[in-house]
Structures are given as C-alpha cells and as structure tokens.
Enzyme design. Structure first.
Site, PDB file in Angstrom:
ATOM      1  N   ASP A 106       0.598 -51.024  43.210  1.00 16.73           N
ATOM      2  CA  ASP A 106      -0.225 -51.672  42.174  1.00 16.73           C
ATOM      3  C   ASP A 106      -1.703 -51.589  42.551  1.00 16.73           C
ATOM      4  O   ASP A 106      -2.565 -51.288  41.728  1.00 16.73           O
ATOM      5  CB  ASP A 106       0.234 -53.123  41.920  1.00 16.73           C
ATOM      6  CG  ASP A 106       0.443 -53.943  43.185  1.00 16.73           C
ATOM      7  OD1 ASP A 106       0.409 -53.360  44.297  1.00 16.73           O
ATOM      8  OD2 ASP A 106       0.629 -55.168  43.077  1.00 16.73           O
ATOM      9  N   ASP A 166       5.137 -39.858  39.934  1.00 15.73           N
ATOM     10  CA  ASP A 166       5.092 -39.475  38.522  1.00 15.73           C
ATOM     11  C   ASP A 166       3.981 -40.255  37.815  1.00 15.73           C
ATOM     12  O   ASP A 166       3.157 -39.689  37.095  1.00 15.73           O
ATOM     13  CB  ASP A 166       6.455 -39.776  37.878  1.00 15.73           C
ATOM     14  CG  ASP A 166       6.470 -39.449  36.401  1.00 15.73           C
ATOM     15  OD1 ASP A 166       5.964 -38.386  36.030  1.00 15.73           O
ATOM     16  OD2 ASP A 166       6.981 -40.279  35.612  1.00 15.73           O
ATOM     17  N   ASP A 207      -0.136 -38.923  36.675  1.00 13.82           N
ATOM     18  CA  ASP A 207      -0.679 -38.949  35.304  1.00 13.82           C
ATOM     19  C   ASP A 207      -2.006 -39.705  35.283  1.00 13.82           C
ATOM     20  O   ASP A 207      -2.960 -39.302  34.604  1.00 13.82           O
ATOM     21  CB  ASP A 207       0.299 -39.646  34.336  1.00 13.82           C
ATOM     22  CG  ASP A 207       1.243 -38.653  33.653  1.00 13.82           C
ATOM     23  OD1 ASP A 207       1.497 -37.590  34.247  1.00 13.82           O
ATOM     24  OD2 ASP A 207       1.707 -38.941  32.533  1.00 13.82           O
ATOM     25  N   TYR A 246      15.134 -41.581  40.376  1.00 10.32           N
ATOM     26  CA  TYR A 246      15.466 -40.490  39.455  1.00 10.32           C
ATOM     27  C   TYR A 246      16.887 -39.970  39.705  1.00 10.32           C
ATOM     28  O   TYR A 246      17.493 -39.364  38.817  1.00 10.32           O
ATOM     29  CB  TYR A 246      14.487 -39.321  39.628  1.00 10.32           C
ATOM     30  CG  TYR A 246      13.207 -39.433  38.839  1.00 10.32           C
ATOM     31  CD1 TYR A 246      12.422 -40.578  38.892  1.00 10.32           C
ATOM     32  CD2 TYR A 246      12.765 -38.373  38.061  1.00 10.32           C
ATOM     33  CE1 TYR A 246      11.241 -40.656  38.177  1.00 10.32           C
ATOM     34  CE2 TYR A 246      11.587 -38.442  37.346  1.00 10.32           C
ATOM     35  CZ  TYR A 246      10.828 -39.586  37.402  1.00 10.32           C
ATOM     36  OH  TYR A 246       9.656 -39.650  36.702  1.00 10.32           O
ATOM     37  N   LYS A 267       5.885 -49.995  47.736  1.00  8.56           N
ATOM     38  CA  LYS A 267       5.921 -51.380  47.261  1.00  8.56           C
ATOM     39  C   LYS A 267       6.722 -52.178  48.284  1.00  8.56           C
ATOM     40  O   LYS A 267       7.735 -52.822  47.979  1.00  8.56           O
ATOM     41  CB  LYS A 267       6.555 -51.415  45.848  1.00  8.56           C
ATOM     42  CG  LYS A 267       6.457 -52.756  45.144  1.00  8.56           C
ATOM     43  CD  LYS A 267       5.059 -53.150  44.720  1.00  8.56           C
ATOM     44  CE  LYS A 267       5.056 -54.566  44.155  1.00  8.56           C
ATOM     45  NZ  LYS A 267       3.697 -55.098  43.919  1.00  8.56           N
TER      46      LYS A 267
HETATM   47  C1  IPM Z   1       6.693 -34.829  35.335  1.00  9.47           C
HETATM   48  C2  IPM Z   1       7.448 -35.294  34.108  1.00  9.47           C
HETATM   49  C3  IPM Z   1       8.925 -35.346  34.428  1.00  9.47           C
HETATM   50  C4  IPM Z   1       9.128 -36.328  35.578  1.00  9.47           C
HETATM   51  C5  IPM Z   1       9.828 -35.692  33.251  1.00  9.47           C
HETATM   52  C6  IPM Z   1       9.591 -34.813  32.051  1.00  9.47           C
HETATM   53  C7  IPM Z   1      11.279 -35.667  33.627  1.00  9.47           C
HETATM   54  O1  IPM Z   1       6.963 -36.517  33.671  1.00  9.47           O
HETATM   55  O2  IPM Z   1       7.003 -33.736  35.837  1.00  9.47           O
HETATM   56  O3  IPM Z   1       5.792 -35.554  35.758  1.00  9.47           O
HETATM   57  O4  IPM Z   1       9.195 -37.532  35.351  1.00  9.47           O
HETATM   58  O5  IPM Z   1       9.220 -35.866  36.711  1.00  9.47           O
HETATM   59 MG    MG Z   2       5.187 -37.146  34.671  1.00  9.99          MG
END
Ligand code: IPM
Ligand code: MG
Length: 357
Positions: free
Chosen positions: A223, A247, A251, A142, A191
């Site tokens: 993975d 990240d 999710d 990032y 990884k």
């Molecule tokens: C998160 C989001 C952010 C990230 C984006 C919006 C920059 O996906 O906070 O998980 O990737 O950190």
């Molecule tokens: Mg995110």
C-alpha cells in the site's frame, strides 16, 4: 544468426501491434544480417472461436519448439461470459506456466520527450525516473487453490495466495542479479504486516540479501509502495514483488510514464526462450482502427533480441530509433494528451521508426 519466433497475435489490437513489431524486427534482421522466421499460432478469444479452447495444444507445442515468443494481447467483451477456465486470459496464464516463465521484467521509464504526457507534476518527475519491476509470474494467487464452498454467509468463492521458499528464492535471485547490473538498489514489496505468504517472502528475501552485500536492499508494504510510486518514483530502481502486486504496480508505473502504450515486458524462465509482450491489453474499443500505439510491442521485440538472443547492439538500435522518433515530436493518439506533437496512426508510427532504424 537465424531464429524461429512464434507469434501469438491474439485479440483486439493484438494483430496490428504484432505486425508492427514484426516489421521492425525484419528491418533489423536485414540491417544486421540475421534471419527471423515467424510462425503464427492462435491464443485467446480467436482460439476459442476457431478451436473451442483459449490455448490449443498446437500453440503450446509451437511455442516450445521456437526460440522465442512474441505476444500481442488477449481478451475482449465477446468472450467475457466464458467460464473462468475458458476465458482468453486463462490462456495467458497457461502459456506462461507451460513455458516455465517465472520472471516478468517490466521496465518503466519516463521519456524526456513525453514528460508532458505524464500526469505527475514537474516537481515530482522533473528529474525523470527509470525503474525495473521484477514480477513473479507463475505462482501466488493467480495459480493457487481456488473454488466455491459453503462459508459463514452461504456460498462463497475463494482464491489462495501461496509461495514456497523455492519460488521466492528463484525470483529473488533474478531481482538481485538485475540490481547488480543496474544501480544496485532493490526494493522488495509485500504485505508482511497481514499475509503469512508475505512474511515468508520477506524472510526469504532477507536471507538472500546476505549473498548480495553490495546491493542496497529495502522492503516496503504494497500500500505504501502504491503511494510512493506517485509521490516520488525516483526513489526506486529495481522492484521485486509477487504476481498480483506486480500486476497492479506495473499498471500504475505505466501511467506515470505517460501512457500504458509504451511499456514492454519480458517473461523469462530457466532457458533463453522467453515470451515478450506489451503490458497493455487488447483495447477492444480501438481494435481494427489503426489507432493503437505499437511502441510497447516494438520495444518488447527489442527486449527479445537482448534477453533471448543476446543481440544487444540490435536491441539498442531499435530503442534509439524509438527515442529519436519521439524526440522529433511524432506521437500516437494515446500520447497526445496535453503534449505537443504530430499524431500518427499505428502503421505510420511503425514506418517512422523503421525509417530511422
Ligand atoms: C498482465 C495482464 C494479465 C495479468 C491478464 C490479462 C491475465 O493484466 O499481463 O499484466 O494479470 O497478468
Ligand atoms: Mg496487468
């Protein structure tokens, strides 16, 4: 106690869900005799519209001068054509970095009341799960070197994953300390079979693990971890990983809890000032319709009380109000799925939680 909280409502559903969290924090302050002063600042697309940049200096200064920061979400189709360094998302990275928030705690647990909303079968999540993802937040790909150059096939774009021992040790220590306070199990995800930066990550974590003999430490390739999370989430307790892997895996973890609308997060650094935000985005498709689930932001507010202000009784109180409302069958649209319950708007859900508080 009196605290100054900077509000970064942002875009899309950001303003609605931050207003909900503020209502709950105010109710909590009344109940326990505290005073919270809220000051809004612009971030993301709304800041581009008003000030021409996604992260105005005034916002950074305001956050630095506050005791803590509560953020909604940034971004939306309106700003999708902005160049990379002017996108709303860039502001999020900018503020995390400016506040030195290298730790991102993302708890993911299955609420018994929401079991039917989880896409996983009963035999997998029947016993529930409760995990804490510790994501590195100010390093890695990032923030690494990036750009365009001439490559073998003509012009190419590149991003770089880089981690120093210092950065790995810093996040590693947080993860081991977190594990010590929970079930003393830590899994580091990398990884290392391919990436040099992951090999340094793994070596550094192993060295650190010797300082924490009580913690049962393991490592796993990313993975495999993505697969294990849906195969048997209960095997994990604390997970530590890099910025990008964290990240993605957070999710995934959110989905198996039933809805991304439930997951809170805390971003922390060396001081007690943190930034608290739901892990979901700005959901432009439902913005302004009073349909958003405010719970992730309300729970982020609870994390603020716990981690930045040391008000754990107050935080417990908010979390238990959320539990009670869910147990009573109240839901927002995202939680309905196949589950039974009564669907509420964002403001109705906020009122329910406030009544129970
Ligand atoms: C998160 C989001 C952010 C990230 C984006 C919006 C920059 O996906 O906070 O998980 O990737 O950190
Ligand atoms: Mg995110």
């Amino acid at each position: 106690m009196e605290y100054n909280i900077a509000l970064l409502k942002g875009d899309g559903i950001g303003p609605e869900i931050v207003d909900s969290a503020v209502a709950i924090l105010e109710k909590t302050a009344d109940k326990f005799g505290h005073k919270f002063n809220f000051t809004p600042y612009l971030i993301g697309g709304c800041a581009i519209d008003a000030a021409g940049v996604p992260l105005p200096q005034e916002t950074v200064d305001g956050c630095l001068a506050s005791d803590s920061v509560l953020l909604g979400a940034v971004g939306g189709p309106k700003w999708d054509d902005q160049p990379g360094d002017k996108r709303p998302e860039k502001a999020l990275l900018g503020i995390r970095s400016a506040l030195g928030l290298y730790t991102n705690l993302r708890p993911a647990k299955l609420y018994p009341a929401l079991r039917a909303a989880s896409p996983l079968k009963d035999e997998i999540v029947g016993k529930g799960f409760d995990l804490m993802i510790v994501r590195e937040l100010t390093g890695g790909i990032y923030f690494g070197d990036r750009g365009y150059r001439e490559g073998r096939y003509g012009q190419e774009a590149y991003d770089t994953e880089a981690y120093s021992v210092t950065e790995i040790e810093r996040i590693g220590r947080v993860a081991f300390e977190t594990a010590m306070k929970r079930s003393k199990c830590l899994c580091s995800i990398d990884k290392a079979n391919v990436l040099e930066s992951s090999r340094l990550w793994r070596k550094t974590m192993h060295a650190l693990s010797e300082e924490y003999p009580e913690v049962q430490y393991t490592d796993m390739f990313v993975d495999n971890a993505a697969m294990q999370l849906v195969r048997d989430p209960q095997q994990f307790d604390v997970i530590v990983t890099s910025n990008m892997f964290g990240d993605i895996l957070s999710d995934e973890a959110s989905q198996i809890t039933g809805s991304i609308g439930m997951l809170a997060s805390a971003s922390l650094g060396a001081s007690t000032r943190g930034m608290y935000e739901p892990i979901h985005g700005s959901a432009p498709d439902i913005a302004g319709q009073n349909k958003a689930n405010p719970i992730a932001t309300i729970l982020s507010g609870a994390m603020m009380l716990r981690y930045s202000f040391g008000l754990s009784e107050e935080a417990d109180c908010i979390e238990s109000a959320v539990d009670k409302v869910l147990n009573a069958g109240w839901r927002t649209a995202d939680l309905m799925g196949s589950a039974e319950g009564i669907s509420l708007t964002c403001t109705e859900m906020t009122e329910k939680i406030s009544e129970v508080l």
